[in-house]
Each structure stands twice: as structure tokens, then as C-alpha cells.
Motif scaffolding. Structure first.
Motif, PDB file in Angstrom:
ATOM      1  N   LEU A 106     105.513 -21.686 -29.050  1.00  0.00           N
ATOM      2  CA  LEU A 106     106.805 -21.173 -29.505  1.00  0.00           C
ATOM      3  C   LEU A 106     106.764 -20.594 -30.916  1.00  0.00           C
ATOM      4  N   GLU A 128     105.859 -11.006 -23.416  1.00  0.00           N
ATOM      5  CA  GLU A 128     106.046 -12.454 -23.360  1.00  0.00           C
ATOM      6  C   GLU A 128     106.135 -12.918 -21.908  1.00  0.00           C
ATOM      7  N   GLU A 141     106.988 -15.263 -18.541  1.00  0.00           N
ATOM      8  CA  GLU A 141     108.245 -15.887 -18.132  1.00  0.00           C
ATOM      9  C   GLU A 141     108.317 -17.352 -18.554  1.00  0.00           C
ATOM     10  N   TRP A 142     107.194 -18.054 -18.454  1.00  0.00           N
ATOM     11  CA  TRP A 142     107.223 -19.481 -18.782  1.00  0.00           C
ATOM     12  C   TRP A 142     107.551 -19.705 -20.257  1.00  0.00           C
ATOM     13  N   GLY A 178     109.453 -17.672 -22.062  1.00  0.00           N
ATOM     14  CA  GLY A 178     110.888 -17.431 -22.186  1.00  0.00           C
ATOM     15  C   GLY A 178     111.703 -18.622 -21.711  1.00  0.00           C
ATOM     16  N   ALA A 179     111.222 -19.281 -20.651  1.00  0.00           N
ATOM     17  CA  ALA A 179     111.920 -20.479 -20.167  1.00  0.00           C
ATOM     18  C   ALA A 179     111.881 -21.593 -21.202  1.00  0.00           C
ATOM     19  N   ARG A 210     111.740 -21.188 -24.424  1.00  0.00           N
ATOM     20  CA  ARG A 210     112.643 -20.830 -25.529  1.00  0.00           C
ATOM     21  C   ARG A 210     114.099 -21.126 -25.186  1.00  0.00           C
ATOM     22  N   SER A 211     114.396 -21.172 -23.894  1.00  0.00           N
ATOM     23  CA  SER A 211     115.781 -21.402 -23.482  1.00  0.00           C
ATOM     24  C   SER A 211     116.161 -22.882 -23.474  1.00  0.00           C
ATOM     25  N   TRP A 212     115.192 -23.748 -23.633  1.00  0.00           N
ATOM     26  CA  TRP A 212     115.505 -25.175 -23.626  1.00  0.00           C
ATOM     27  C   TRP A 212     116.315 -25.534 -24.864  1.00  0.00           C
ATOM     28  N   PRO A 213     117.398 -26.282 -24.692  1.00  0.00           N
ATOM     29  CA  PRO A 213     118.213 -26.677 -25.860  1.00  0.00           C
ATOM     30  C   PRO A 213     117.496 -27.712 -26.719  1.00  0.00           C
ATOM     31  N   GLN A 220     113.156 -21.573 -33.311  1.00  0.00           N
ATOM     32  CA  GLN A 220     114.044 -20.430 -33.187  1.00  0.00           C
ATOM     33  C   GLN A 220     114.761 -20.106 -34.495  1.00  0.00           C
TER      34      GLN A 220
END
Length: 326
Positions: free
Chosen positions: A76, A84, A86-87, A89-90, A92-95, A181
Motif C-alpha cells: 500500500l 494497479e 485489482e487486489w 485496489g481492494a 485500499r478500499s478496506w476501512p 492513504q
């Protein structure tokens, strides 16, 4: 300060120097015998090998979880060449609460593994001490008979100092994940600097805790007295303890030599996946058992030698005015 005071101070200094020289002479004379005894115990006491294997296995769940978090933090925060995946990006979407929860779970696993490791270390130390007294191997059951007081002290040590070490070990990784992030390059550099500063501190803490475990396992001192006793014994034979640490480090060079070819095999996998995987499997099947055997040997031999050095240094501490306090 008067003349009498200076004379008294000089006499005390000379007495301390003579005691130190005497301690070094005794340990030097005993060192060859300690090596021979450690070699004998390592060869004959297979129960100690089982305990060392259990110690390594105890850290497998925590190491996998902590390693996964470390890999995620690197993915990250490090720049990625090309589009980038897909995995990523997934991820990065984790809170943040998901990463925080995983971090707490990893810390709990690490604390539990630390508790098991302290007990396994204490059992190994006890087994080495018994084998020295009896001049014959000891059973696994005998090594594990630490007694409730010792067990409670070891669990208390794991729940306090061990917990602090576990938290300090994983905090930099969690900060990188939580700041991936929001934080810029400067913020991540600060986290990395903090991790670099913590590394030697954690190493010193780890050595201090091992000395405390030695005091508890060998002499059954109370948790409150164990740090003081461990420090008194270490002061009498500090150079011998550091010598054992250096001796235990040397075989790690052989382990590094065994691991180095893996980098070339991974490069081969990039060129030809089928051939690379086949070579990796063959190499792992041949070298893997050798590496494991070397790790276990180093663990058993060094722990046994630490135990014998502790015994010798403890005798010197008692002879020069640092008695055991239970």
C-alpha cells in the motif's frame, strides 16, 4: 574528601578489580568444560530438540499474520510500476477499523506465542540444568515439570514485558497501514525512522527478558526479584554471555548461505515458471530439512550453553556478595 576517604575508596576499587579478574579467570578455566558439556547435552537430550521445535511452531500463526500485515503495508505504501492490480485496489478500499482489528488480533496472537515461548525456553533451561546434574538425558515430561509458581511468573512476564515487546513490534506496521492513504512520504519516513530506532531497543529488551527467564527457570526466584538477580549474574559474566550470543550468531551465516539461492530460483521462475517451480521444490526438499536441523541445533546448543554460563556466573555472584533472593 579526606585522606582516609581516598584510601578507603582506592581499596574498594582495587577489591572490585581483583574480584572481576578472579571471576574472569574462573570462567575462562571453565569455558572449555562448558562447551563440552553443552555439546554432550545437545547430542543426547532429544527432549530439548522437541521443545525448541515447539518454540518455533508457537510463532507460526503470529508470524503469518504479522508477515501478512507487513506485506500489505509494503504494497500500500511502495510505488507500483504499471497499472494497479485489482487486489491492490481492494486492499485500499478496506476501512481503517478492519486493519485495526487485524492488528489487535495479531498482537494477541503474538502475546500468546510469547507466553508459550517463555514456557518452552524455561523447560529447555530446566532440562539442560537437570542433564548437567545427573550426567544423563532427561525426559520431556521432566523438563515440563516447572511447577505452578514458575508457570505463573512466566505468564506474568509474557503479559507485561512480553506484551510491551509485541505491541512495539507491530505498531510501526499498523501505523503504515492506517496512514497509507492519508500520510505523505514524510509521514511514512517518520514511521520508518521510529521502527529503526525501536529495533535495537527491542533486541536489548529481548536479551533482558531471556536473562530473567533464566533466573526464574534455574533458580526459581520470584518475579519481583528476578530482574535484580539476572542483572547481578549478568554483571559477573557479561563477556561470557556475549560470547555465547556471538557463537549462536555464526551458524546463521550458514542459514543465509542456504537461503541465498532462493533468489536465483525466483528469477528462474520469472523466465520459466514450470522449471522454476520444479527447481524450488527440489531445492526445498533437499535443503529444507538441513536448514531446520541447523536452526534446532543452534537453539538447543546456545540455550544449553547460556544455562551453564548462568550457573557459573551465579556461583561467582554468590561468592562476591550477590546472593539469591527468592
Amino acid at each position: 574528601m579526606g585522606v582516609a576517604g581516598r584510601v578507603t575508596g582506592n581499596a574498594a576499587t582495587q577489591y572490585a578489580i581483583r574480584n572481576t579478574q578472579h571471576a574472569i579467570r574462573i570462567l575462562l578455566m571453565d569455558l572449555t568444560q562448558l562447551f563440552k558439556e553443552s555439546w554432550r547435552i545437545t547430542r543426547t537430550c532429544w527432549s530439548l530438540w522437541v521443545l525448541s521445535a515447539a518454540l518455533f511452531l508457537a510463532f507460526v500463526p503470529a508470524a503469518l499474520l504479522a508477515g501478512g500485515l507487513g506485506a500489505a503495508s509494503a504494497a500500500l505504501t511502495l510505488p507500483y510500476a504499471g497499472p494497479e492490480p485489482e487486489w491492490l485496489g481492494a486492499l485500499r478500499s478496506w476501512p481503517a477499523w478492519v486493519w485495526a482489528t487485524l492488528g489487535i488480533v495479531a498482537i494477541l496472537f503474538l502475546i500468546a506465542s510469547t507466553a508459550v515461548s517463555y514456557i518452552a525456553q524455561a523447560a529447555t533451561i530446566r532440562g539442560a540444568a537437570l542433564a548437567t546434574e545427573r550426567l544423563q538425558p532427561v525426559s520431556l515430561r521432566e523438563t515440563l515439570q516447572l511447577g505452578r509458581p514458575r508457570l505463573m511468573r512466566l505468564l506474568g512476564l509474557a503479559g507485561t514485558v512480553g506484551a510491551v515487546i509485541s505491541i512495539l513490534t507491530l505498531i510501526p506496521v499498523l501505523l503504515r497501514l492506517l496512514m497509507a492513504q492519508q500520510a505523505g512520504l514524510f509521514g511514512l519516513m517518520l514511521v520508518d525512522m521510529g521502527q529503526a530506532v525501536l529495533s535495537p531497543v527491542l533486541s536489548v529488551l529481548g536479551l533482558a527478558v531471556f536473562l530473567i527467564v533464566l533466573a526464574i527457570a534455574v533458580e526459581d526466584v520470584s518475579a519481583r526479584r528476578a530482574p535484580r538477580r539476572a542483572w547481578a549474574v549478568f554483571c559477573k559474566g557479561w563477556w561470557a554471555f556475549l560470547l555465547v550470543l556471538f557463537i549462536a550468531f555464526l551458524p546463521s551465516l550458514a542459514i543465509v548461505a542456504l537461503v541465498l539461492p532462493v533468489g536465483f530460483i525466483l528469477a528462474l521462475m520469472v523466465l520459466n515458471t514450470t522449471v522454476g517451480v520444479a527447481v524450488l521444490l527440489v531445492y526445498g526438499a533437499v535443503v529444507g530439512p538441513l536448514g531446520v536441523a541447523l536452526l534446532l541445533f543452534v537453539a538447543v546448543f546456545s540455550t544449553t550453553l547460556y544455562t551453564l554460563v548462568y550457573h557459573a556466573a551465579a556461583r561467582l555472584a554468590d561468592a562476591t556478595g550477590s546472593p539469591i533472593t527468592t
